[in-house]
Every structure is written in structure tokens, then in C-alpha cells.
Motif scaffolding. Structure first.
Motif, PDB file in Angstrom:
ATOM      1  N   CYS A 169      18.206  -3.821  -2.375  1.00 50.23           N
ATOM      2  CA  CYS A 169      17.992  -2.510  -2.460  1.00 50.23           C
ATOM      3  C   CYS A 169      18.333  -1.710  -1.364  1.00 50.23           C
ATOM      4  CB  CYS A 169      16.659  -2.112  -3.138  1.00 50.23           C
ATOM      5  SG  CYS A 169      16.479  -2.549  -4.856  1.00 50.23           S
ATOM      6  N   LYS A 170      17.864  -2.468  -0.170  1.00 50.85           N
ATOM      7  CA  LYS A 170      18.030  -1.725   1.210  1.00 50.85           C
ATOM      8  C   LYS A 170      19.262  -1.396   1.504  1.00 50.85           C
ATOM      9  CE  LYS A 170      17.610  -5.652   4.504  1.00 50.85           C
ATOM     10  NZ  LYS A 170      16.855  -6.278   5.402  1.00 50.85           N
ATOM     11  N   ALA A 171      20.420  -2.155   1.088  1.00 49.75           N
ATOM     12  CA  ALA A 171      21.935  -1.776   1.409  1.00 49.75           C
ATOM     13  C   ALA A 171      22.139  -0.436   0.926  1.00 49.75           C
ATOM     14  CB  ALA A 171      22.680  -2.894   0.548  1.00 49.75           C
ATOM     15  N   HIS A 172      21.461   0.189  -0.144  1.00 48.05           N
ATOM     16  CA  HIS A 172      21.848   1.504  -0.430  1.00 48.05           C
ATOM     17  C   HIS A 172      20.886   2.666   0.039  1.00 48.05           C
ATOM     18  CE1 HIS A 172      24.341  -0.744  -3.205  1.00 48.05           C
ATOM     19  NE2 HIS A 172      23.223  -1.418  -3.565  1.00 48.05           N
ATOM     20  N   GLY A 173      20.106   2.296   1.088  1.00 47.51           N
ATOM     21  CA  GLY A 173      19.240   3.518   1.487  1.00 47.51           C
ATOM     22  C   GLY A 173      17.967   2.716   2.144  1.00 47.51           C
ATOM     23  N   THR A 174      16.957   3.645   2.576  1.00 42.75           N
ATOM     24  CA  THR A 174      15.936   3.264   3.193  1.00 42.75           C
ATOM     25  C   THR A 174      14.941   3.040   1.897  1.00 42.75           C
ATOM     26  OG1 THR A 174      16.400   4.499   5.065  1.00 42.75           O
ATOM     27  CG2 THR A 174      13.878   4.024   4.825  1.00 42.75           C
ATOM     28  N   VAL A 175      14.354   1.846   2.011  1.00 44.67           N
ATOM     29  CA  VAL A 175      13.299   1.645   0.830  1.00 44.67           C
ATOM     30  C   VAL A 175      11.958   1.746   1.356  1.00 44.67           C
ATOM     31  CG1 VAL A 175      12.207  -0.129  -0.754  1.00 44.67           C
ATOM     32  CG2 VAL A 175      14.971  -0.178  -0.223  1.00 44.67           C
ATOM     33  N   LYS A 176      10.950   2.563   0.855  1.00 41.89           N
ATOM     34  CA  LYS A 176       9.841   3.030   1.093  1.00 41.89           C
ATOM     35  C   LYS A 176       8.850   1.957   0.617  1.00 41.89           C
ATOM     36  CE  LYS A 176       8.500   7.170   1.637  1.00 41.89           C
ATOM     37  NZ  LYS A 176       7.949   8.519   1.360  1.00 41.89           N
ATOM     38  N   ASP A 177       8.988   1.480  -0.824  1.00 40.73           N
ATOM     39  CA  ASP A 177       8.288   0.809  -1.486  1.00 40.73           C
ATOM     40  C   ASP A 177       8.848   0.141  -2.748  1.00 40.73           C
ATOM     41  OD1 ASP A 177       5.437  -0.295  -2.079  1.00 40.73           O
ATOM     42  OD2 ASP A 177       5.186   1.214  -3.708  1.00 40.73           O
ATOM     43  N   ILE A 178       8.433  -1.096  -2.970  1.00 40.28           N
ATOM     44  CA  ILE A 178       8.742  -1.775  -4.159  1.00 40.28           C
ATOM     45  C   ILE A 178       7.429  -2.209  -4.637  1.00 40.28           C
ATOM     46  CG2 ILE A 178       9.893  -3.922  -5.062  1.00 40.28           C
ATOM     47  CD1 ILE A 178      12.050  -3.420  -2.890  1.00 40.28           C
ATOM     48  N   ARG A 179       7.519  -2.094  -6.288  1.00 43.84           N
ATOM     49  CA  ARG A 179       6.267  -2.464  -6.969  1.00 43.84           C
ATOM     50  C   ARG A 179       6.956  -3.149  -8.283  1.00 43.84           C
ATOM     51  NH1 ARG A 179       3.299  -0.268 -11.512  1.00 43.84           N
ATOM     52  NH2 ARG A 179       4.642   1.678 -11.281  1.00 43.84           N
ATOM     53  N   LEU A 180       6.556  -4.484  -8.148  1.00 43.88           N
ATOM     54  CA  LEU A 180       6.908  -5.657  -9.260  1.00 43.88           C
ATOM     55  C   LEU A 180       5.750  -5.430 -10.220  1.00 43.88           C
ATOM     56  CD1 LEU A 180       8.222  -8.693  -7.697  1.00 43.88           C
ATOM     57  CD2 LEU A 180       9.587  -7.013  -8.563  1.00 43.88           C
ATOM     58  N   VAL A 181       6.178  -5.082 -11.631  1.00 44.49           N
ATOM     59  CA  VAL A 181       5.168  -4.957 -12.822  1.00 44.49           C
ATOM     60  C   VAL A 181       4.774  -6.270 -13.028  1.00 44.49           C
ATOM     61  CG1 VAL A 181       4.947  -4.002 -14.852  1.00 44.49           C
ATOM     62  CG2 VAL A 181       6.485  -2.642 -13.430  1.00 44.49           C
ATOM     63  N   THR A 182       3.532  -6.366 -13.244  1.00 46.56           N
ATOM     64  CA  THR A 182       2.960  -7.613 -13.927  1.00 46.56           C
ATOM     65  C   THR A 182       1.875  -7.421 -14.818  1.00 46.56           C
ATOM     66  OG1 THR A 182       1.045  -7.620 -12.183  1.00 46.56           O
ATOM     67  CG2 THR A 182       3.166  -8.830 -11.685  1.00 46.56           C
TER      68      THR A 182
END
Length: 982
Positions: free
Chosen positions: A840-853
Motif C-alpha cells: 500500500c505504501k507505494a501509492h501514498g503515505t499509510v497512516k494505519d492498517i487494521r487486519l480484521v480478525t
């Protein structure tokens, strides 16, 4: 001195409680001393040229370029690179490959902000000065640059400036820099650099012009404006000191024209500054008293005291900004509200500009600022400049582009410029199909206002018609291909075109063609669309076409056909003949009858589906009940078997056995209360005890209640909810929960008590209460939500009594549309957070990622990715949707969760008459565990069926629920007669 003041003001705003170190103060003093020396030398040189050779310069050997060289040394000492020995090694080769990759990425997506920044950094590191200049130029054309990027660029250009042309180029860069954001430090650098060119033609006027513009822009800045005032005053004082040695040789007239007028300029600067509320005003007043040879006028003292009073009113808002963390949007909003109540336009503009420096990606703030300027100031250059900056900062917001077009039209901007702005808006990359409809509508409204409809044909009218045609094609091809929808299901653009053709151009033929197209796009079933067409025909057409439109509407409308039929009958009642009336009545009755049939069938189908669903639910309930009963029966048999084995092992009474008939009798009998002890003694005496030792149900309940009383209960004081959190979803196998959880929660504050919940058997139930000493510790503990504890995500939520707050829900994530956040589905279960972030960071600045469990911590193949802004998120959707990750094709969309269904409340099951409709009707014995009827089939009576009338159930006498469900009581004789009939 000026730079030192600017530095201290900046430090005060960033860290109000931490003062500068001794080393930092020493550096500031050295820098201020160097710049003061530059000012003095440059001013001395300019004064010498202005006065002539009759005055000897205090210092020999000062050339025009000395000021530029020393300024460059003082201003860019920290940022100028040293002497490097460039070698072609692996690091350089790696940088070159990265530069090529970034250039390729920008050729694909020129709106990638981070790519621009990384490319400039690498090119500067490699010493590619020409390429750095080109890269900066391209970035500045698309995005406004931050203060840091501008200062770095300006320092590089200043260090390379050699002649007058280079100086003009640097001046142009300064002019661009001060237009992006309000930056006191850039204005300070601009004023200092202009001093270096004081010896050139018009140099003195240039310096004063720059400083005056700086005061207009940031002179009211309470924390950073002081630096500009001191720099300007230092410059004018340097001119006074340079002219003082020659004042005695001048005639009284020349002295008044030069020296005295210059002294008055310094006095004026002091007086102007003391009339403005600024930090450290007291020091400025003391400096003025020391510098001035004459007493300070009473009017200046009054203005100074008034400014001090104003400063006290502003201090709470300034201190709130100093104490808060960036971006401080709420604090700025409160400050803006206060300034707008005061009503000083200059201060309102300043606080908006200060807020936008840290919140430049907040569209609502830009909208509020531009709206204030449009309605209050109405200054063309200022208004258009703010609108232009707004769309450069938030190009994905269609409301900003629409307002920009209106402002350009309002201030009489050239048509080609407005058209060019509209074309830029189309390429801005909106994230919704409706945004394109809105921008097209704004542009078409502008073109319509340009047309003089008094003329039969004109160039503007043809341009309007071609724009309507292009808009429809654009929505069909570009927008529909990207979003799978045109964004205009109601065909509002075509409706407006048809109204213009009918009302303004008297071209009903074209309007009818457009309405035919509208109806063929799926709108013929809506009554309101036909009534719009009918009203247009009534106003600008004829009765024949009105009748024709209503007849078609009666046949096609499916949502509100009664309304259309009523309009048709009303028209024929007032205007039609008898034949027209008969035809209308026949058509409306036939249509309404058909609609009623369709509605009855739909209702029956829906009722059948609901009944099927209820039957499935009941089947599942019965299956669960039977399974539970079977499991309990097996468990009872196992206990009896173990008891029998224990009895066989006893030493006494092996040779004596009871008769089977007696055993059955004992098993099925219940001894009296008085004989219970005798029976127990007898069975113990004769050896083998019968299974009669199973307690009756009443004693079993008493024993269970006693066991429950023995288990310690966990008290909870609801008055301590504010300092308590509820922790759930913990592993049942967690041994000693209090010991293992305490270190985890003590990081949030002092823990008063941890109360784990256990079952009656002493097993941990997976949740507990954690009580803190302070409320802030409990709030901080909420941040531990979803933290993994022995492989499971731990849920931490506020402690709320749901019996008192039944609607309370704890969900930490937003359920509304979030344009800067993506929803990713179809991920492989083995995909980690780090792997997804790398993609994802190849397309912009990633602030947070949440994997749903799930509750056990296992991934569900879903994720939410939060980007820095909406533009990056929209670009990521275009690039990532349909991507393959580990042989899984993922789907990517803007996060917009569906609305959660509200659970059915008991009130919703009430019958029309008001009585509660039961979910299930049970027999006289109530709801049994197995739901099995114990009445013989021969005695069961079929329930009476309800006769169905044409439009509902046939009327029947009212029967109570108990009478309808209970069978009449029968005696033993009645049972015998029924059996004899068989």
C-alpha cells in the motif's frame, strides 16, 4: 536580532515550557550578530553611494557582493552541503536506480506528493542541481510547498546566485513562496536577502517594500510577528547610524531631508508596533524609551496600554495553541470564532491563514475561509488567490472547485481562464461519480448565464449546447467506465437542458426528445418524472401532448400510479370532452385494478417467505432442544452406570440380591420424610444400596443453590464506572488472570483492583473488571483494546450498566463514509500487516492498517488501510483494485460500511389492534423442553383453519388465546368411552 527573535518565537510556540539550551542561545546570538553586521555594511555602502564621495566609509574594502556573500553564509550555513568527494559506489548506484523508479512513477501519476519529495531529496543528495531545480519547479506547479521545502530551495538558489539576473530569479522564487502559506520565516529571509541588493538601483525602495508587505501579512502574528518588526527597525536604525557621521556636514535643509526624516521613520516603526498586541511588548516599550531622546508622547502610551489590554484577551487562545498538539484544529476553530465576533478583517484573515498552515488538507476550513472572503472582503486578488490555493491543497473536493468557478465569474475573469480551471477540475481525480455531475452542473450554469436568449442564435448558445452534449458523453464514457455508474440516475443535466430549451429557447421539440431519452434510462416507472414532464408541457406545450404524456404515465408508473391517475382525471374534468373523460376513467380503473392484483400477490409472496423463515427457525429450535435432551439423557445413564459399578465393588451383601420387582418399586417410590433416615440405615446395613440415593428435585436445587452461595461473588460498584474498564474475550485457559493482567494495565496508571469472573465450578469465564485510581488511567487503558493476550485479541471497553443504558454500543471505528480510508477484501489468511503495508505504501503515505480478525484472533481476509488524504486513497483504489496477492484477487474500495440493522423491539410485534402477537403458541403445559406433545394422537383435535376472504380473513367472533389453545378437560369415564369407540 531579528532572526534570534524569530527563532525564539518559533520555539515558544512549539515547546512553551522548555527553554532553549545554552548552546542554542549562543548560536542565535552569533547569527543575529552576523546579520546585523551584514545590514550595517549594506546600508553603509548604500548611504555612501547616495551621499557621494564627500563621506568616508567607516570600513574600507566593502564591495556590493560582500552583503550577498555574508548573507548566504549566515542564512544557509546549516543547510549548505559541505565539500564531498563523490565516488561511484554501490550507494550511488542504488540512488540512481531509485531516482529512475521515482521518475517513472511520476510519469504515471503526477499527483503523487511523496514521490516528488523523495525525488527532490535524492537529486539534491546526488548533486544534480539542474535536475533538482526542474523537479522543484514541477512540484510547485501542482502542489503548494511547505515552509521547509521553500527555505531549502531558496538557500540552494541563493548559494548559486552570481549576478543581477540570478538575484531577480531568487526574488521571483520568494514571491512564489510567500503566496503558498503564511510563513513569517520566509518573509524574514526575503527581507534579509533584499538588503544585500540595497546598492543596486531602487534597492532601498525594494527593501522597504518587502518589509512593509511582510508587516501587512504577518505583522499581527502575536508570537512570530515580533521578528519582522525588529528586522525592519534594525534596518532603518542601521541607515540612521550610517548617516550620523555626515549629518554635521550637511546644510539644515539637507539634514532635515535625510537625517531627521530617517529618525522619524524609526520613531514611526516603534509607535506602530506598540499599538499592536504582540508578545514581549514590554521589552519593546523599554527599548523605545532607551532609544528615544525625547519623552514618549501620551498618545503612544495610550495606544500601548490599549494593546496590552487586547493582549490579555487574546492570551487564552494563544496559550491553548501552545499547549495543544498539531494540527490543533479545534483550538484554531475556537480562535476563529472569537476573531469573527470581534470583526477585524485583518485579524480574521491572519488566524485563518495560521490555521491552514497546519490544516491545509481540511476542505471544510478552506470552504469557511473562502466563504468569509466572498461575503465580507470581496477583494478580487485576495479572493481568487485563496480559492486557487484551496483547490491546489484539496483537489479531490468538488465543492472547492465549484466555489472557485463562481468566484471567477463573480469577479469578471476571462472566459478562457474559467474554462481552463474547469478542465483542471475534471482531471483532479474525484472519488465519487456524483462529484463529476456537480462540477459539470456548475460549469453549465456558468455557460447558461453567458447566453443572451433574446437572440435566436449566438455563439454562446451553441457553446452551451455543445457543452451539454459533451457532459452527457463524458458521464457515459469516462465516469460510468470508472465507477460503474453515471452519477446522475435522475438525469438532472438532461432535465435542465430540456427546461432551457423549452423556456428560454422556445424549442419544445428538442425538449420532448430529451425527455424521451430521460424516460428510456429507467425513469419511466417514477411518477415524479412524468409529472415534471407534464408540468413542462402545461407551461410551454399544448393540451394534446399533456394528455399523451399522462396516458403514458398511467401505463408505466409503478411507484405511485394513483397520483398520476388523479392528475389525468383532474385535467379531463376541467378541459376534456365526454369521450376523453370516458377513456381516462377506463384506463385508470384498469391500471389500478392491475396494480392492486400485483400488490396482493407481492404481499402473499412476502407472507409465505416470512412463514417459511419462521418454520425454519422453529425447526432449528426443536433440533437444538432434542439434541440437548439426548445429551442430558446420555449423561444421566453414564452416572447411573458408574454408580452401579461402585456398588458392585462393596464388600458386604454380595450373596443377597433383591428381587427385580422390589428394586423397581424402590426406584419409583419416594419415601416419606420421616422414614428417610430408617431407609438409609436399612440399606446400609444389608449391603447393596439401591439407586434410591438420588435426591429429589427439590433437594438437588437446594444443593445447587448452596454451591452457588459458596462461590465468592464479584461485587461491582456502579458509582466507580468512570474509573473502571470491562475486559473480555480473554482465553478461558488463562491461569491467574489477575497476576498476568496487572503488569499490562499498570502501564496506564495505578491499578486499584482486578476482579476476574469465575463460574460456579471455579473456571475462569474469560472476562474481568479492572479498577483504577484515576479516571485518566481508565481512559488510557481503552487504548489496549484488541491487544493480543495469549493468541486472542483482548477487548477493553468502558464499564457501562446496560440495564440502565440498553442502547449503549462500544465500537471504536467509524461506520460512516471515510474518503481517506480503504476497505480491502479477499486477502489471503496468511497475509501479514507488514506485507500489506509494503504493497500500500507505494501509492501514498499509510497512516494505519487494521487486519480484521474474529474473536479468536484468526484473520478474516479483510483489512482497512488509512491514507494521509483522500487523493492518495483514490489513487490507491485505481491501482490496487483487482490486484493479485498470493493467488488471491483482492477488491479495494473507499470505506463506507453499510448501515447496521436495528434489532426488532418487542413493540414492533404488536398487532394493529394493539395486542402483542406471540411468537409461538404453546399448549396448556406451557413451553416444554422437547416440544413433544404427550397427548395421544387419537385424542388430538386439528386446529380450526381460518377462512380466507377475498381481501383478508373472514370475520369471526373474538376468541381468547387460552380458549383457542387449551383442550376441554375430560374425566376418566370420557377417556374410557373414547377408547371403546376404536
Amino acid at each position: 536580532m531579528a532572526t534570534a527573535a524569530a527563532t525564539s518565537a518559533s520555539e515558544a510556540e512549539a515547546e512553551p515550557k522548555a527553554g532553549p539550551t545554552a548552546e542554542g542561545e549562543e548560536d542565535d546570538v552569533k547569527t543575529a550578530r552576523t546579520r546585523r553586521k551584514v545590514l550595517s555594511r549594506a546600508v553603509a555602502s548604500a548611504t555612501y553611494k547616495a551621499v557621494g564621495p564627500g563621506w568616508d566609509q567607516p570600513e574600507e574594502g566593502v564591495s556590493e557582493s560582500d552583503g550577498d556573500e555574508e548573507y548566504a553564509m549566515a542564512s544557509s550555513a546549516e543547510s549548505s552541503p559541505g565539500e564531498y568527494e563523490w565516488e561511484y559506489d554501490e550507494e550511488e548506484e542504488k540512488n540512481q536506480l531509485e531516482i529512475e523508479r521515482l521518475e517513472e512513477q511520476l510519469s504515471i501519476n503526477v499527483y503523487d506528493y511523496n514521490c516528488h519529495v523523495d525525488l527532490i531529496r535524492l537529486l539534491r543528495l546526488e548533486g544534480e542541481l539542474t535536475k533538482v531545480r526542474v523537479a522543484r519547479q514541477k512540484m510547485s506547479e501542482i502542489f503548494p510547498l511547505t515552509e521547509e521545502l521553500w527555505l531549502e530551495w531558496l538557500h540552494d538558489e541563493i548559494s548559486m546566485a552570481l549576478d543581477g539576473l540570478d538575484r531577480e530569479h531568487v526574488y521571483d522564487l520568494f514571491e512564489k513562496a510567500v503566496k503558498d502559506y503564511i510563513c513569517p520565516n520566509i518573509w524574514l529571509e526575503y527581507g534579509q536577502y533584499s538588503v544585500g541588493g540595497i546598492g543596486q538601483k531602487g534597492g532601498l525602495e525594494k527593501v522597504r517594500s518587502v518589509f512593509e508587505r511582510a508587516l501587512s501579512s504577518v505583522g499581527l502574528h502575536m508570537t512570530k510577528g515580533l521578528a519582522i518588526w525588529e528586522a525592519y527597525r534594525e534596518f532603518e536604525s542601521a541607515i540612521v547610524e550610517a548617516a550620523r557621521p555626515i549629518a554635521g556636514f550637511l546644510s539644515p535643509f539637507d539634514r532635515e531631508q535625510t537625517f531627521d526624516s530617517q529618525l522619524e521613520k524609526v520613531h514611526s516603526l516603534f509607535r506602530r508596533q506598540l499599538a499592536i498586541p504582540l508578545y514581549d511588548m514590554e521589552a519593546t516599550f523599554a527599548e523605545y524609551e532607551e532609544w528615544s531622546e525625547d519623552p514618549i508622547p501620551e498618545s503612544v502610551i495610550q495606544n500601548y496600554n490599549k494593546a496590552l489590554q487586547q493582549l490579555e484577551r487574546y492570551k487564552p487562545y494563544e496559550e491553548a495553541l501552545l499547549q495543544a498538539e498539531a494540527p490543533r484544529l479545534a483550538e484554531y476553530q475556537a480562535y476563529i470564532d472569537f476573531e469573527m465576533k470581534v470583526g477585524d478583517p485583518a485579524r480574521v484573515q491572519l488566524i485563518f491563514e495560521r490555521a491552514l498552515v497546519e490544516n491545509c488538507l481540511v476542505p471544510d476550513l478552506w470552504i469557511r475561509y473562502s466563504q468569509y472572503l466572498d461575503r465580507q472582503l470581496k477583494v478580487k486578488d485576495l479572493v481568487l488567490s485563496v480559492h486557487n490555493r484551496a483547490v491546489r491543497n484539496c483537489p479531490w473536493t468538488v465543492a472547492l472547485w465549484s466555489r472557485y468557478l463562481l468566484a471567477m465569474e463573480r469577479h469578471g475573469v476571462d472566459h478562457r481562464a474559467i474554462s481552463g480551471t474547469f478542465e483542471k477540475a475534471l482531471s483532479a481525480g474525484f472519488i465519487q461519480a456524483t462529484d463529476y455531475v456537480e462540477i459539470w452542473q456548475a460549469y453549465l450554469d456558468y455557460l447558461r448565464r453567458r447566453v443572451d436568449f433574446k437572440q435566436d442564435s449566438s455563439k454562446e448558445l451553441e457553446e452551451l449546447r455543445s457543452a451539454f452534449t459533451r457532459a452527457l458523453e463524458y458521464l457515459k464514457q469516462e465516469v460510468e467506465e470508472r465507477f460503474n455508474e453515471s452519477g446522475d440516475p435522475s438525469c438532472m443535466i438532461m432535465q435542465n437542458w430540456a427546461r432551457i430549451e423549452a423556456r428560454m429557447c422556445n424549442n419544445m421539440q428538442k425538449a420532448r426528445e430529451l425527455w424521451d431519452s430521460i424516460m428510456t434510462k429507467g425513469n419511466a416507472k417514477y411518477a415524479n418524472m412524468w409529472l415534471e414532464y407534464y408540468n413542462l408541457e402545461r407551461a410551454h406545450g399544448d393540451t394534446q401532448h399533456c394528455r399523451k404524456a399522462l396516458h403514458r404515465a398511467v401505463q408505466c408508473t409503478s411507484d405511485y400510479p394513483e397520483h398520476v391517475c388523479e392528475v389525468l382525471l383532474t385535467m379531463e374534468r376541467t378541459e376534456g370532452t365526454l369521450e376523453d373523460w370516458d377513456i381516462a376513467v377506463q384506463k385508470t380503473e384498469t391500471r389500478l385494478a392491475r396494480v392492486n392484483e400485483q400488490r396482493i400477490k407481492a404481499a402473499e409472496k412476502e407472507a409465505a417467505l416470512a412463514q417459511q423463515e419462521e418454520e425454519k427457525v422453529e425447526q432449528r429450535k426443536r433440533a437444538r432442544a432434542e439434541k440437548k435432551a439426548l445429551k442430558k439423557k446420555k449423561k444421566t445413564r453414564g452416572a447411573d452406570k458408574r454408580k452401579a459399578e461402585e456398588d458392585d465393588e462393596k464388600e458386604w451383601g454380595d450373596d443377597e440380591e433383591e428381587q427385580p420387582s422390589k428394586r423397581r418399586k424402590v426406584e419409583n417410590s419416594t419415601p416419606p420424610a420421616g422414614d428417610a433416615q430408617d431407609l438409609e440405615a436399612e440399606t446400609g446395613l444389608f449391603g447393596k444400596s439401591a439407586p434410591v440415593d438420588v435426591d429429589p428435585p427439590s433437594k438437588q436445587k437446594e444443593r445447587a443453590a448452596a454451591l452457588k452461595r459458596d462461590v465468592p461473588k464479584v461485587p461491582h460498584d456502579s458509582s466507580k464506572d468512570s474509573i473502571t474498564v470491562f475486559v473480555s474475550n480473554l482465553p478461558y485457559s488463562l491461569g491467574e488472570p489477575e497476576v498476568k493482567l496487572r503488569p499490562l494495565f499498570e502501564a496506564c496508571g495505578e491499578v486499584a483492583e482486578i476482579r476476574p469472573i469465575f463460574s460456579n465450578r471455579g473456571d475462569f469465564r474469560g472476562y474481568c473488571y479492572v479498577e483504577f485510581k484515576e479516571e485518566k488511567s481508565a481512559l488510557k487503558a481503552l487504548e489496549l483494546d484488541r491487544k493480543t493476550v495469549e493468541g486472542r485479541p483482548m477487548f477493553v471497553s468502558p464499564c457501562v450498566d446496560k440495564s440502565k443504558n440498553p442502547d449503549f454500543k462500544v465500537f471504536r471505528y467509524s461506520t460512516a463514509l471515510e474518503k481517506h480510508k480503504l476497505f480491502v477484501s479477499g486477502l489471503p489468511f496468511s497475509c501479514t500487516k507488514e506485507e500489506l503495508e509494503e504493497i500500500c505504501k507505494a501509492h501514498g503515505t499509510v497512516k494505519d492498517i487494521r487486519l480484521v480478525t474474529n474473536r479468536a484472533g484468526k484473520p478474516k481476509g479483510l483489512a482497512y488501510v488509512e491514507y494521509e488524504n483522500e487523493s492518495q486513497a483514490s489513487q490507491a483504489v485505481l491501482k490496487m483494485d483487482g490486484m493479485t496477492i498470493k493467488e488471491n484477487v483482492i477488491k479495494v474500495a473507499i470505506s463506507n460500511p453499510p448501515q447496521r440493522k436495528v434489532p426488532e423491539k418487542p413493540e414492533s410485534r404488536k398487532a394493529p389492534g394493539g395486542a402483542m402477537v406471540p411468537r409461538q403458541i404453546y399448549g396448556a403445559r406451557g413451553k416444554g423442553r422437547t416440544q413433544l406433545s404427550l397427548l395421544p394422537r387419537a385424542l388430538q383435535r386439528p386446529s380450526a383453519t381460518v377462512a380466507q376472504a377475498e381481501n383478508g380473513p373472514a370475520p369471526q367472533p373474538a376468541v381468547t388465546a387460552s380458549a383457542a389453545t387449551e383442550a376441554p378437560k375430560m374425566s376418566n369415564a370420557d377417556f374410557a368411552k373414547l377408547l371403546l369407540r376404536k
